[in-house]
Design an enzyme around this catalytic site. Structure first.
Site, PDB file in Angstrom:
ATOM      1  N   ASN A 180     -11.828 -16.705  29.393  1.00 54.47           N
ATOM      2  CA  ASN A 180     -12.163 -15.592  30.286  1.00 54.47           C
ATOM      3  C   ASN A 180     -11.388 -15.830  31.580  1.00 54.47           C
ATOM      4  OD1 ASN A 180     -13.243 -13.709  31.996  1.00 54.47           O
ATOM      5  ND2 ASN A 180     -15.323 -14.556  31.993  1.00 54.47           N
ATOM      6  N   LYS A 229     -11.137 -13.993  34.072  1.00 52.80           N
ATOM      7  CA  LYS A 229     -11.794 -13.406  35.257  1.00 52.80           C
ATOM      8  C   LYS A 229     -10.743 -12.675  36.116  1.00 52.80           C
ATOM      9  CE  LYS A 229     -15.445 -16.784  34.826  1.00 52.80           C
ATOM     10  NZ  LYS A 229     -16.486 -17.593  35.445  1.00 52.80           N
ATOM     11  N   GLU A 275     -21.624 -12.833  36.123  1.00 50.10           N
ATOM     12  CA  GLU A 275     -21.007 -12.333  37.360  1.00 50.10           C
ATOM     13  C   GLU A 275     -21.151 -10.809  37.450  1.00 50.10           C
ATOM     14  OE1 GLU A 275     -17.301 -14.338  36.709  1.00 50.10           O
ATOM     15  OE2 GLU A 275     -18.324 -16.246  37.072  1.00 50.10           O
ATOM     16  N   GLU A 313     -24.428 -18.855  28.487  1.00 46.90           N
ATOM     17  CA  GLU A 313     -23.793 -19.380  29.700  1.00 46.90           C
ATOM     18  C   GLU A 313     -24.869 -19.590  30.766  1.00 46.90           C
ATOM     19  OE1 GLU A 313     -19.348 -18.350  29.886  1.00 46.90           O
ATOM     20  OE2 GLU A 313     -20.397 -16.661  30.763  1.00 46.90           O
ATOM     21  N   GLY A 353     -18.625 -22.335  36.800  1.00 42.04           N
ATOM     22  CA  GLY A 353     -17.747 -22.570  37.941  1.00 42.04           C
ATOM     23  C   GLY A 353     -18.253 -23.636  38.896  1.00 42.04           C
ATOM     24  N   SER A 391     -18.438 -24.467  32.850  1.00 46.14           N
ATOM     25  CA  SER A 391     -17.726 -25.715  33.173  1.00 46.14           C
ATOM     26  C   SER A 391     -17.330 -26.517  31.928  1.00 46.14           C
ATOM     27  CB  SER A 391     -18.553 -26.576  34.134  1.00 46.14           C
ATOM     28  OG  SER A 391     -18.725 -25.886  35.362  1.00 46.14           O
TER      29      SER A 391
HETATM   30  P1  13P Z   1     -16.214 -21.802  34.020  1.00 51.35           P
HETATM   31  O1  13P Z   1     -15.675 -22.375  32.726  1.00 51.35           O
HETATM   32  O2  13P Z   1     -15.170 -21.650  35.074  1.00 51.35           O
HETATM   33  O3  13P Z   1     -17.432 -22.524  34.470  1.00 51.35           O
HETATM   34  O4  13P Z   1     -16.675 -20.313  33.680  1.00 51.35           O
HETATM   35  C1  13P Z   1     -17.452 -20.072  32.565  1.00 51.35           C
HETATM   36  C2  13P Z   1     -17.529 -18.601  32.355  1.00 51.35           C
HETATM   37  O5  13P Z   1     -18.104 -17.899  33.148  1.00 51.35           O
HETATM   38  C3  13P Z   1     -16.850 -18.043  31.185  1.00 51.35           C
HETATM   39  O6  13P Z   1     -17.191 -16.712  31.012  1.00 51.35           O
END
Ligand code: 13P
Length: 250
Positions: A9, A11, A96, A166, A172, A211
């Site tokens: 992802n 983002k 998010e 998640e 993050g 993470s």
């Molecule tokens: P991170 O791997 O940066 O923690 O993000 C996870 C995430 O939100 C994947 O959709």
């Protein structure tokens, strides 16, 4: 046996040039594979990345999809538009989106249904906040998030869907859920689905996200109910993403 799946992802990151390089780097590192691999890219890059990954083992995904089919919904992107650009997957209900953009359990369920009208596989993201975990509400939160979709779409819709667990506190933050913490929730999610339909529960892919990194992916993926990962930060680097992908085979 369930197939494994690793999804990046991206983002809201990258430029045209950097995402093109990233996609090419990932494709170069993917051999002929037992698993499945996809990247969920920003809308504006779908066309370009779609062209680059055409005829490769890497699949294309979007990071969201509109809750309506078409019409006067400024700023939204419909499932039929995503279909036109070759999306195989669409994330729905990412935390998010839920936190910053007001996506509710109901609108997430609507997005899930919209994706399926166009044969796009929704990746339904669910998970609890730190506060909810501390209050021991993890199971009830994920059940509620699942229920909203089951009520609107029906349990059979999960024949063509993926679930991503998640935990919000792990996204993050560098705080990964331990292998056992993640497995416990994955197992609960699968059991909850099994309560509605055992066949679907046995077959549905449940990904872990939060993470996930090359050094912790192997342990997570070794858990019996973790079928792969939804990778944020570490998916922005081809080597890291590929290492995570490779660790599922080990
Ligand atoms: P991170 O791997 O940066 O923690 O993000 C996870 C995430 O939100 C994947 O959709």
């Amino acid at each position: 046996m369930r197939r494994s799946l690793v999804v990046g992802n991206w983002k809201m990151n990258g430029t045209r040039a950097s995402t093109e390089l990233l996609a090419k780097g990932i494709i170069a590192g993917l051999g002929s594979d037992i698993g499945d691999c996809a990247v969920c890219v920003p809308y504006v890059f779908l066309a370009e990345i779609g062209e680059i990954i055409k005829n490769s083992p890497l699949a294309l995904g979007a990071q969201n999809v509109a809750d309506k089919a078409s019409g006067a919904y400024t700023g939204e992107v419909s499932a039929s538009m995503l279909n036109e650009f070759g999306c195989r997957y669409a994330l729905v209900g990412h935390s998010e989106r839920r936190t910053y953009y007001g996506d509710t359990n109901l609108s997430v369920a609507e997005r899930f249904c919209q994706a399926q009208t166009q044969n796009i596989i929704p990746i339904l993201c669910i998970g609890e906040t730190l506060d909810q975990r501390e209050q021991e509400q993890t199971f009830s939160v994920v059940e509620e998030q699942l229920d909203a979709v089951i009520e609107l779409a029906g349990i059979n819709a999960f024949n063509a869907a993926v679930i991503a667990y998640e935990p919000v506190w792990a996204i993050g933050t560098g705080k990964t859920a331990s292998d056992e913490q993640a497995q416990e929730v994955h197992q609960h999610i699968r059991a909850y689905i099994a309560g509605k339909d055992q066949t679907i529960a046995d077959k549905i892919q449940i990904l872990y996200g939060g993470s996930a990194k090359p050094d912790n992916a192997k342990g997570l993926f070794a858990m019996p109910d973790i079928d792969g990962g939804l990778i944020g930060g570490a998916s922005l680097d081809a080597d890291s993403f590929l290492k995570i992908y490779q660790s599922i085979k080990q």
